[in-house]
Design an enzyme around this catalytic site. Structure first.
Site, PDB file in Angstrom:
ATOM      1  N   LYS B  83       0.841  -1.196   0.000  1.00  0.00           N
ATOM      2  CA  LYS B  83       0.000   0.000   0.000  1.00  0.00           C
ATOM      3  C   LYS B  83       0.875   1.245   0.000  1.00  0.00           C
ATOM      4  O   LYS B  83       1.903   1.302   0.701  1.00  0.00           O
ATOM      5  CB  LYS B  83      -0.922  -0.019   1.231  1.00  0.00           C
ATOM      6  N   SER B 158      -9.808   2.522   2.811  1.00  0.00           N
ATOM      7  CA  SER B 158      -8.902   3.165   1.893  1.00  0.00           C
ATOM      8  C   SER B 158      -8.033   2.209   1.089  1.00  0.00           C
ATOM      9  O   SER B 158      -7.562   2.544   0.010  1.00  0.00           O
ATOM     10  CB  SER B 158      -7.990   4.113   2.660  1.00  0.00           C
ATOM     11  N   SER B 182      -9.918   0.143   6.954  1.00  0.00           N
ATOM     12  CA  SER B 182      -9.316   0.244   5.619  1.00  0.00           C
ATOM     13  C   SER B 182      -8.690  -1.038   5.102  1.00  0.00           C
ATOM     14  O   SER B 182      -8.321  -1.116   3.933  1.00  0.00           O
ATOM     15  CB  SER B 182      -8.251   1.351   5.604  1.00  0.00           C
TER      16      SER B 182
END
Lengths: 99, 510
Positions: B83, B158, B182
């Site tokens: 990420k 997210s 997330s």
């Protein structure tokens, strides 16, 4: 209803160092009012007898042993800077003329 | 071990590790297969913001080490997606924001350094909502990621990029971060697995901070065992993170394998959190149906299903949207146009330049939360808002403690609905915030949570996620119970859920 005004949003934006446009201030005034009304719900149960929690897993100490570790070189620290003179970050004037 | 090692992109990380160790495939072959898959489908999915140009070189090095007899980890040579919230020395790290466009950090996050030390091959950086603020990746400054199950729908957020990457077979495993859901919410809507470890269980050194009292880094995968294998590599004490728990953890992989023995659910007290079971409304019918069916399967396998109540969870979203913006407004002050990132070409004082840079560099959701956080921390409002939210946090911890007296593990749907369409909730920030109603309590209390698939909703054929929560420090319990449920469900379905994801083709793109 909360009492959020455009003047208040403009003040918050200046505290947060974001040069919002007038259109953004207007939109955020409405949105912030709705969000604040919604989150104000916490006051229903947050009575004075309930202690506050800042961190979920309380730890004490958390100090590293006091030994020299790897640190960034000046070149590494400056590598991502928008502007520098080879040894320092370069910025525009810190103080405005009126000061 | 799979017989069809021909399709390396559909092979689990555990099996890839075994194939690599047995010399049946090379890391170069495995890495090439995933890079080819990225090249083929990521134009549609847009899970990646950056693909690692050095991936093949890293893979070749691991292969050479193996030939030379170097002792290697269980996942050496296995590719992984990272990420973009995590700092990487050799790849840009933007956290989904324009303000950090092209920024290459001068150090690796601890979790990234640990992946490299374990011989894993970083494939690239995955897309996310800007600074991890969002539930759909629509707040990424670089355009949204599309859900591999339906390209006109959100992949969650997210960490939608990491979830979509594993769901679309672009990576076997990935890293995510979870501040309010997330990792778990994207897992739910993409039919994948994700774990938010106990707060302090995994180092955040080098993770670009959103809300420091909530953030945790964790694994993303297509199976519980794969998540556990990654957790074992990234977890454990890090002296560079003052909130890192200084304890030795049990093997999560061993815990997951203990769940696969066929009898792991017998006698386990499974607590259904009344406030999160969907009866209160707002939950899609198919989500509730699959949740009930999964509880029935667990009960048939010997689990004891008990109803538990957490009355203060009702206040969790409100507390979260005070604590998070407050902490974020402080953490994001570092983006000052001086030391890194972007600087707007305007004249004036450094403060003028800073204000113009932050105006141009931050997206609307980031501005909204910074302003909200600045408000919540203002003199005169601090006690009423931020102070009250911290008290609610105590009440939520007390609710968890009471629930865990009656149950070994808590369950709920991971998200109230399946993946929604792009734009559906963008105009209403409050509606977007309510996506996290099920996941936020675990962050506020610091307890670990896992999301795993529990089927497809009958009405739309899209994945539905199950959330498991365990007491703080009992992450291993999540893996044992999670692996047992996964095995039950896969036996019921006749294979993993991910086998049903549609083939991606240009035609599907709307």
């Amino acid at each position: 209803m909360s009492e959020i005004t455009p003047e208040q949003v403009a003040h918050l934006a200046s505290l947060a160092r974001i040069s919002l446009t007038d259109a953004e201030i207007e939109q955020l005034t409405g949105e912030l009012g709705a969000i604040v009304d919604s989150v104000a719900k916490v006051q229903e149960v947050a009575t004075a007898d309930v202690p506050a929690t800042s961190h979920p897993i309380p730890l004490v100490g958390g100090m590293r042993p006091d030994v020299p570790g790897a640190t960034l070189t000046t070149a590494q620290a400056l590598a991502g800077a928008p502007d520098h003179d080879g040894s320092r970050f370069r910025v525009t004037a810190i103080l405005g003329e009126e000061q | 071990m799979p017989s069809n090692s021909g399709d390396l992109t559909r092979t689990s990380a555990a099996d890839l590790g075994a194939l690599l160790a047995a010399g049946e495939v090379s890391s170069v072959e495995v890495t090439r297969a995933h890079l080819d898959r990225i090249a083929a489908v990521d134009g549609d999915v847009h899970a990646f913001l950056h693909v690692n140009a050095a991936a093949m070189q890293t893979a070749a090095q691991v292969d050479a080490d193996r030939v030379a007899g170097v002792e290697l980890s269980a996942l050496a040579g296995v590719p992984i997606a990272i990420k973009d919230v995590l700092c990487t020395l050799d790849m840009p790290s933007t956290s989904g924001s324009k303000i950090l466009e092209g920024w290459i950090p001068p150090y690796d996050a601890t979790v990234v350094a640990r992946l490299r030390a374990a011989g894993m091959v970083p494939l690239g950086k995955t897309n996310m909502d800007e600074f991890a603020m969002g539930s759909s990746t629509e707040h990424s400054a670089y355009g949204p990621t599309r859900n591999p199950w339906a390209l006109d729908r959100i992949p969650g957020g997210s960490g939608g990029g990491s979830a979509a990457a594993v769901a679309a077979f672009e990576a076997p495993v990935a890293l995510g971060s979870d501040t309010g859901g997330s990792i778990r919410q994207p897992a739910a809507v993409t039919g994948s697995v994700g774990v938010k470890p106990t707060y302090g269980g995994v180092s955040r050194y080098g993770a670009i901070a959103l809300a420091s009292s909530l953030d945790q880094v964790g694994p993303v995968s297509r199976s519980v065992l794969d998540a556990a294998l990654v957790h074992d590599i990234i977890g454990g004490h890090d002296p560079r993170d003052a909130t890192s728990i200084p304890e030795v953890w049990p093997s999560m992989a061993a815990a997951a394998r203990a769940g696969q023995t066929g009898d792991a659910l017998r006698g386990v007290r499974v607590g259904v959190v009344k406030e999160l079971d969907g009866d209160g409304g707002g939950f899609q019918a198919g989500v509730r149906q699959r949740f009930t069916e999964t509880l029935d399967l667990m009960a048939a396998a010997g689990a004891e299903i008990v109803e538990v109540s957490a009355p203060n969870f009702e206040y969790a979203v409100a507390a979260y949207y005070l604590i998070l913006p407050a902490e974020a407004s402080s953490n994001l002050a570092k983006f000052d146009s001086v030391r890194f990132g972007m600087r707007s070409a305007v004249t004036g004082t450094v403060e003028d330049v800073m204000g113009a840079t932050r105006e141009a560099g931050f997206g609307p959701e980031v501005k909204r939360r910074i302003i909200l956080g600045t408000y919540a921390l203002s003199a005169g409002y601090y006690d009423a808002y931020y102070g009250s939210a911290q008290r609610v946090r105590t009440l939520i911890q007390q609710d968890f403690a009471a629930c865990f007296e009656q149950a070994d593990i808590l369950v709920s749907p991971s998200a109230p609905t399946t993946a929604f369409r792009f734009g559906e909730k963008l105009a209403d920030p409050l509606a977007m915030y309510l996506n996290d109603v099920t996941t936020i309590p675990a962050n506020l209390a610091g307890v670990p949570g896992m999301g795993l698939p529990m089927g497809l909703a009958p009405e739309d054929g899209l994945p539905v996620g199950l959330q498991l929560m365990a007491p703080a420090r009992q992450d291993a319990r999540l893996y044992t119970v999670g692996a047992a449920i996964e095995q039950l469900l896969e036996a019921h379905w006749g294979g993993p859920l991910w086998a049903k994801v549609p083939e991606l083709s240009r035609v599907e793109r709307s």
